[in-house]
Scaffold this motif. Structure first.
Motif, PDB file in Angstrom:
ATOM      1  N   UNK A  71     -13.296 -11.666 -19.656  1.00  0.00           N
ATOM      2  CA  UNK A  71     -13.182 -10.950 -18.398  1.00  0.00           C
ATOM      3  C   UNK A  71     -14.517 -10.891 -17.684  1.00  0.00           C
ATOM      4  N   UNK A  72     -14.463 -11.106 -16.383  1.00  0.00           N
ATOM      5  CA  UNK A  72     -15.612 -10.847 -15.514  1.00  0.00           C
ATOM      6  C   UNK A  72     -15.180  -9.772 -14.535  1.00  0.00           C
ATOM      7  N   UNK A  73     -15.905  -8.707 -14.483  1.00  0.00           N
ATOM      8  CA  UNK A  73     -15.673  -7.691 -13.465  1.00  0.00           C
ATOM      9  C   UNK A  73     -16.709  -7.909 -12.385  1.00  0.00           C
ATOM     10  N   UNK A  74     -16.254  -8.337 -11.243  1.00  0.00           N
ATOM     11  CA  UNK A  74     -17.159  -8.551 -10.118  1.00  0.00           C
ATOM     12  C   UNK A  74     -17.209  -7.264  -9.317  1.00  0.00           C
ATOM     13  N   UNK A  75     -18.253  -6.504  -9.485  1.00  0.00           N
ATOM     14  CA  UNK A  75     -18.431  -5.261  -8.744  1.00  0.00           C
ATOM     15  C   UNK A  75     -19.064  -5.577  -7.402  1.00  0.00           C
ATOM     16  N   UNK A  76     -18.257  -5.607  -6.390  1.00  0.00           N
ATOM     17  CA  UNK A  76     -18.723  -5.936  -5.056  1.00  0.00           C
ATOM     18  C   UNK A  76     -18.620  -4.692  -4.196  1.00  0.00           C
ATOM     19  N   UNK A  77     -19.675  -4.349  -3.512  1.00  0.00           N
ATOM     20  CA  UNK A  77     -19.631  -3.212  -2.605  1.00  0.00           C
ATOM     21  C   UNK A  77     -18.949  -3.640  -1.317  1.00  0.00           C
ATOM     22  N   UNK A  78     -17.645  -3.598  -1.344  1.00  0.00           N
ATOM     23  CA  UNK A  78     -16.855  -3.950  -0.169  1.00  0.00           C
ATOM     24  C   UNK A  78     -16.481  -2.688   0.587  1.00  0.00           C
ATOM     25  N   UNK A  79     -16.425  -2.814   1.883  1.00  0.00           N
ATOM     26  CA  UNK A  79     -15.872  -1.739   2.679  1.00  0.00           C
ATOM     27  C   UNK A  79     -14.409  -1.583   2.283  1.00  0.00           C
ATOM     28  N   UNK A  80     -13.909  -0.378   2.234  1.00  0.00           N
ATOM     29  CA  UNK A  80     -12.532  -0.149   1.812  1.00  0.00           C
ATOM     30  C   UNK A  80     -11.530  -0.877   2.689  1.00  0.00           C
ATOM     31  N   UNK A  81     -11.903  -1.208   3.904  1.00  0.00           N
ATOM     32  CA  UNK A  81     -10.989  -1.894   4.825  1.00  0.00           C
ATOM     33  C   UNK A  81     -11.328  -3.372   5.002  1.00  0.00           C
ATOM     34  N   UNK A  82     -12.236  -3.892   4.200  1.00  0.00           N
ATOM     35  CA  UNK A  82     -12.595  -5.301   4.282  1.00  0.00           C
ATOM     36  C   UNK A  82     -11.466  -6.137   3.691  1.00  0.00           C
ATOM     37  N   UNK A  83     -10.907  -7.030   4.488  1.00  0.00           N
ATOM     38  CA  UNK A  83      -9.814  -7.882   4.007  1.00  0.00           C
ATOM     39  C   UNK A  83      -9.733  -9.138   4.860  1.00  0.00           C
ATOM     40  N   UNK A 116      -6.461   0.627  -3.502  1.00  0.00           N
ATOM     41  CA  UNK A 116      -5.386  -0.264  -3.078  1.00  0.00           C
ATOM     42  C   UNK A 116      -5.673  -0.813  -1.686  1.00  0.00           C
ATOM     43  N   UNK A 117      -6.398  -1.928  -1.646  1.00  0.00           N
ATOM     44  CA  UNK A 117      -6.830  -2.516  -0.386  1.00  0.00           C
ATOM     45  C   UNK A 117      -5.706  -3.056   0.466  1.00  0.00           C
ATOM     46  N   UNK A 118      -4.589  -3.410  -0.138  1.00  0.00           N
ATOM     47  CA  UNK A 118      -3.456  -3.915   0.636  1.00  0.00           C
ATOM     48  C   UNK A 118      -2.754  -2.785   1.378  1.00  0.00           C
ATOM     49  N   UNK A 119      -2.765  -1.603   0.806  1.00  0.00           N
ATOM     50  CA  UNK A 119      -2.054  -0.481   1.418  1.00  0.00           C
ATOM     51  C   UNK A 119      -2.885   0.253   2.462  1.00  0.00           C
ATOM     52  N   UNK A 120      -4.188   0.249   2.305  1.00  0.00           N
ATOM     53  CA  UNK A 120      -5.051   1.006   3.227  1.00  0.00           C
ATOM     54  C   UNK A 120      -4.840   0.681   4.700  1.00  0.00           C
ATOM     55  N   UNK A 121      -4.711  -0.602   5.085  1.00  0.00           N
ATOM     56  CA  UNK A 121      -4.542  -0.882   6.514  1.00  0.00           C
ATOM     57  C   UNK A 121      -3.229  -0.356   7.091  1.00  0.00           C
ATOM     58  N   UNK A 122      -2.217  -0.193   6.243  1.00  0.00           N
ATOM     59  CA  UNK A 122      -0.920   0.294   6.738  1.00  0.00           C
ATOM     60  C   UNK A 122      -0.943   1.797   6.946  1.00  0.00           C
ATOM     61  N   UNK A 123      -1.417   2.488   5.941  1.00  0.00           N
ATOM     62  CA  UNK A 123      -1.549   3.948   6.027  1.00  0.00           C
ATOM     63  C   UNK A 123      -2.580   4.352   4.980  1.00  0.00           C
ATOM     64  N   UNK A 124      -3.627   5.021   5.423  1.00  0.00           N
ATOM     65  CA  UNK A 124      -4.708   5.360   4.505  1.00  0.00           C
ATOM     66  C   UNK A 124      -4.687   6.829   4.154  1.00  0.00           C
ATOM     67  N   UNK A 125      -5.151   7.100   2.975  1.00  0.00           N
ATOM     68  CA  UNK A 125      -5.281   8.463   2.493  1.00  0.00           C
ATOM     69  C   UNK A 125      -5.870   8.438   1.102  1.00  0.00           C
ATOM     70  N   UNK A 126      -6.111   9.586   0.527  1.00  0.00           N
ATOM     71  CA  UNK A 126      -6.726   9.643  -0.800  1.00  0.00           C
ATOM     72  C   UNK A 126      -5.851   9.027  -1.897  1.00  0.00           C
ATOM     73  N   UNK A 127      -4.566   8.852  -1.618  1.00  0.00           N
ATOM     74  CA  UNK A 127      -3.659   8.239  -2.590  1.00  0.00           C
ATOM     75  C   UNK A 127      -3.942   6.752  -2.764  1.00  0.00           C
ATOM     76  N   UNK A 128      -4.736   6.160  -1.899  1.00  0.00           N
ATOM     77  CA  UNK A 128      -5.114   4.757  -2.045  1.00  0.00           C
ATOM     78  C   UNK A 128      -6.390   4.578  -2.867  1.00  0.00           C
TER      79      UNK A 128
END
Length: 136
Positions: free
Chosen positions: A109-121, A53-65
């Motif tokens: 469907x196209x699944x674009x597997x991009x190696x993004x940093x978890x905080x890249x936004x 959940x990339x939208x939630x990570x910047x607010x509060x991060x944890x394994x639940x994301x």
């Protein structure tokens, strides 16, 4: 995102809905893939995978994301998609889009597997989540 494509297509059957969705949001609405397949809606679904959940990570991060890895391609086929491809780079994505765009009688469907940093936004998302974080 996926449910909206259903409504968009019924509102204008001359256009092909294109869905750009993150993997976290995709998992929450994946059941709607079955609706796309059932009604033969020619949506093109593109899943961007940043492992959570990339939208939630910047607010509060944890394994639940973090989300459980899912084979999005096989899930789409199981729900009745005509075809699904996995793209690992830009060239594969364009090739996949051209091939899937030729299929007009059902969802793809196209699944674009991009190696993004978890905080890249985007900067807009960073600004929004910074303000939301202050309220938490």
């Amino acid at each position: 995102m996926i449910p909206g494509s259903i409504g968009a297509w019924y509102a204008n059957k001359e256009s092909r809905p294109i869905v750009l969705v993150g993997d976290g949001s995709f998992i929450m609405s994946a059941i709607e893939l079955a609706t796309l397949a059932r009604y033969n809606i020619p949506a093109l679904v593109i899943v961007l995978d940043n492992e959570g959940y990339g939208t939630e990570r910047p607010m509060i991060d944890g394994p639940y994301n973090d989300i459980q890895p899912v084979d999005h391609q096989m899930l789409a086929i199981a729900y009745g998609f005509k075809r699904a491809v996995r793209a690992n780079n830009e060239l594969e994505m364009w090739e996949g889009m051209l091939a899937l765009h030729a299929i007009e009688d059902g969802p793809t469907l196209i699944l674009m597997s991009v190696s993004l940093d978890k905080f890249d936004s985007s900067q807009a998302l960073k600004n929004l989540t910074a303000n939301l974080k202050k309220r938490m």
